[in-house]
Scaffold this motif. Structure first.
Motif, PDB file in Angstrom:
ATOM      1  N   TRP A  77      48.467  46.877  56.727  1.00  0.00           N
ATOM      2  CA  TRP A  77      47.306  47.658  56.298  1.00  0.00           C
ATOM      3  C   TRP A  77      47.706  48.861  55.443  1.00  0.00           C
ATOM      4  O   TRP A  77      46.927  49.306  54.597  1.00  0.00           O
ATOM      5  CB  TRP A  77      46.506  48.117  57.516  1.00  0.00           C
ATOM      6  CG  TRP A  77      47.163  49.222  58.301  1.00  0.00           C
ATOM      7  CD1 TRP A  77      48.027  49.107  59.337  1.00  0.00           C
ATOM      8  CD2 TRP A  77      47.003  50.630  58.068  1.00  0.00           C
ATOM      9  NE1 TRP A  77      48.424  50.342  59.778  1.00  0.00           N
ATOM     10  CE2 TRP A  77      47.806  51.297  59.023  1.00  0.00           C
ATOM     11  CE3 TRP A  77      46.254  51.389  57.172  1.00  0.00           C
ATOM     12  CZ2 TRP A  77      47.897  52.686  59.086  1.00  0.00           C
ATOM     13  CZ3 TRP A  77      46.342  52.780  57.232  1.00  0.00           C
ATOM     14  CH2 TRP A  77      47.152  53.403  58.183  1.00  0.00           C
ATOM     15  N   THR A  78      48.922  49.378  55.655  1.00  0.00           N
ATOM     16  CA  THR A  78      49.345  50.538  54.867  1.00  0.00           C
ATOM     17  C   THR A  78      49.469  50.192  53.377  1.00  0.00           C
ATOM     18  O   THR A  78      49.107  51.000  52.522  1.00  0.00           O
ATOM     19  CB  THR A  78      50.690  51.064  55.391  1.00  0.00           C
ATOM     20  OG1 THR A  78      51.629  49.977  55.486  1.00  0.00           O
ATOM     21  CG2 THR A  78      50.533  51.676  56.775  1.00  0.00           C
ATOM     22  N   LEU A  83      47.071  50.403  47.947  1.00  0.00           N
ATOM     23  CA  LEU A  83      46.465  49.716  46.802  1.00  0.00           C
ATOM     24  C   LEU A  83      45.028  50.174  46.598  1.00  0.00           C
ATOM     25  O   LEU A  83      44.601  50.444  45.466  1.00  0.00           O
ATOM     26  CB  LEU A  83      46.513  48.205  47.024  1.00  0.00           C
ATOM     27  CG  LEU A  83      45.813  47.342  45.973  1.00  0.00           C
ATOM     28  CD1 LEU A  83      46.457  47.532  44.604  1.00  0.00           C
ATOM     29  CD2 LEU A  83      45.840  45.872  46.380  1.00  0.00           C
ATOM     30  N   GLY A  84      44.274  50.271  47.701  1.00  0.00           N
ATOM     31  CA  GLY A  84      42.881  50.688  47.595  1.00  0.00           C
ATOM     32  C   GLY A  84      42.733  52.106  47.078  1.00  0.00           C
ATOM     33  O   GLY A  84      41.859  52.388  46.243  1.00  0.00           O
ATOM     34  N   ALA A  89      41.251  55.769  42.819  1.00  0.00           N
ATOM     35  CA  ALA A  89      41.563  56.905  41.948  1.00  0.00           C
ATOM     36  C   ALA A  89      41.394  56.537  40.475  1.00  0.00           C
ATOM     37  O   ALA A  89      40.855  57.332  39.679  1.00  0.00           O
ATOM     38  CB  ALA A  89      42.988  57.389  42.217  1.00  0.00           C
ATOM     39  N   ILE A  90      41.821  55.336  40.105  1.00  0.00           N
ATOM     40  CA  ILE A  90      41.684  54.896  38.711  1.00  0.00           C
ATOM     41  C   ILE A  90      40.215  54.754  38.331  1.00  0.00           C
ATOM     42  O   ILE A  90      39.785  55.192  37.252  1.00  0.00           O
ATOM     43  CB  ILE A  90      42.435  53.569  38.500  1.00  0.00           C
ATOM     44  CG1 ILE A  90      43.951  53.775  38.661  1.00  0.00           C
ATOM     45  CG2 ILE A  90      42.130  52.986  37.124  1.00  0.00           C
ATOM     46  CD1 ILE A  90      44.746  52.488  38.622  1.00  0.00           C
ATOM     47  N   PHE A 103      35.641  49.949  45.650  1.00  0.00           N
ATOM     48  CA  PHE A 103      36.963  50.237  46.223  1.00  0.00           C
ATOM     49  C   PHE A 103      36.851  51.107  47.471  1.00  0.00           C
ATOM     50  O   PHE A 103      37.622  50.937  48.427  1.00  0.00           O
ATOM     51  CB  PHE A 103      37.852  50.906  45.178  1.00  0.00           C
ATOM     52  CG  PHE A 103      38.208  50.015  44.024  1.00  0.00           C
ATOM     53  CD1 PHE A 103      38.517  48.677  44.232  1.00  0.00           C
ATOM     54  CD2 PHE A 103      38.218  50.498  42.721  1.00  0.00           C
ATOM     55  CE1 PHE A 103      38.837  47.839  43.161  1.00  0.00           C
ATOM     56  CE2 PHE A 103      38.547  49.675  41.655  1.00  0.00           C
ATOM     57  CZ  PHE A 103      38.851  48.341  41.878  1.00  0.00           C
ATOM     58  N   LEU A 104      35.895  52.028  47.476  1.00  0.00           N
ATOM     59  CA  LEU A 104      35.681  52.848  48.668  1.00  0.00           C
ATOM     60  C   LEU A 104      35.190  51.979  49.823  1.00  0.00           C
ATOM     61  O   LEU A 104      35.629  52.163  50.973  1.00  0.00           O
ATOM     62  CB  LEU A 104      34.665  53.948  48.368  1.00  0.00           C
ATOM     63  CG  LEU A 104      34.365  54.925  49.505  1.00  0.00           C
ATOM     64  CD1 LEU A 104      35.640  55.621  49.963  1.00  0.00           C
ATOM     65  CD2 LEU A 104      33.319  55.947  49.072  1.00  0.00           C
ATOM     66  N   SER A 105      34.343  51.022  49.539  1.00  0.00           N
ATOM     67  CA  SER A 105      33.867  50.097  50.574  1.00  0.00           C
ATOM     68  C   SER A 105      34.994  49.218  51.093  1.00  0.00           C
ATOM     69  O   SER A 105      35.056  48.909  52.288  1.00  0.00           O
ATOM     70  CB  SER A 105      32.741  49.221  50.013  1.00  0.00           C
ATOM     71  OG  SER A 105      31.636  49.993  49.602  1.00  0.00           O
TER      72      SER A 105
END
Length: 221
Positions: A77-78, A83-84, A89-90, A103-105
């Protein structure tokens, strides 16, 4: 005139109410079918645990085992979280509000699936295939040797990429082999049984659907 207007309003509203009732009944029917199918699949995987594990043991090679170990290590998960966060951020830096919330979801589903899997792991205390013990299910255990059920790697990865699949099925479908490979790698390195992986995938999918329904869809609306 008021009575006539009231009756006219009832005539106009009744088809809409009937339509909503039909949709709700259809959704309940689909959920019941999905629950039945999931129950059958889960029962079948528990029945096939030993056969699947024996097949993997008999068809192992050193290069494949090294490869699966790397997949398993990079599929935690790390790594998904890193990656998320990077993708989030991008998307935020480019001002893309759609992909920012996607991406937040994905990160929220990842966290929810990881937490749920951790609670079930500790509560069930299932011994990993690599642990030689007569008692497979041992109840409350805090040792990682008894955290086989469900696979945390698989649950996190399934939740992470299922949100992407629900938001954009083309990209999500292209990424689908990732959680499948991660789940298989956990079986290959004798960390989980087949049922651990399948139940974890179902848990991850449910967590993704919860996030998509209560978070992603509300933001879009």
């Amino acid at each position: 005139m008021r009575i006539a207007d009231f009756k006219r309003g009832l005539k106009i509203a009744s088809p809409k109410c009937d339509g909503n009732l039909f949709v709700k009944r259809r959704l309940v029917f689909y959920w019941l079918i999905g629950i039945v199918i999931a129950a059958i699949v889960i029962a079948a995987t528990f029945y096939l645990d030993d056969a699947a594990q024996n097949f993997i043991v008999q068809h192992q090679s050193r290069p494949a085992k090294n490869f699966m170990r790397n997949v398993s290590r990079l599929g935690d998960w790390t790594e998904h979280f890193a990656l998320g966060i990077t993708l989030l951020a991008i998307a935020w830096w480019r001002g893309n509000r759609k992909w920012t919330r996607i991406f937040l979801s994905m990160l929220l589903a990842l966290a929810l699936a990881g937490a749920a899997a951790r609670v079930v792991k500790i509560a069930s205390g299932r011994a990993r295939p690599s642990v030689k013990t007569e008692e497979v299910w041992n109840g409350l255990k805090f040792s990682s040797n008894y955290h086989a059920f469900p696979s945390g790697h698989t649950a996190a990865s399934a939740a992470f990429f299922t949100v992407l699949l629900l938001a954009n099925w083309r990209i999500g479908l292209a990424c689908l082999p990732i959680p499948i490979l991660i789940g298989f790698s956990r079986m290959y390195v004798a960390a989980h049984y087949l049922s651990d992986v399948v139940c974890a995938a179902i848990l991850g999918i449910l967590c993704a659907m919860v996030v998509q329904h209560f978070f992603l869809r509300k933001i879009e609306n």
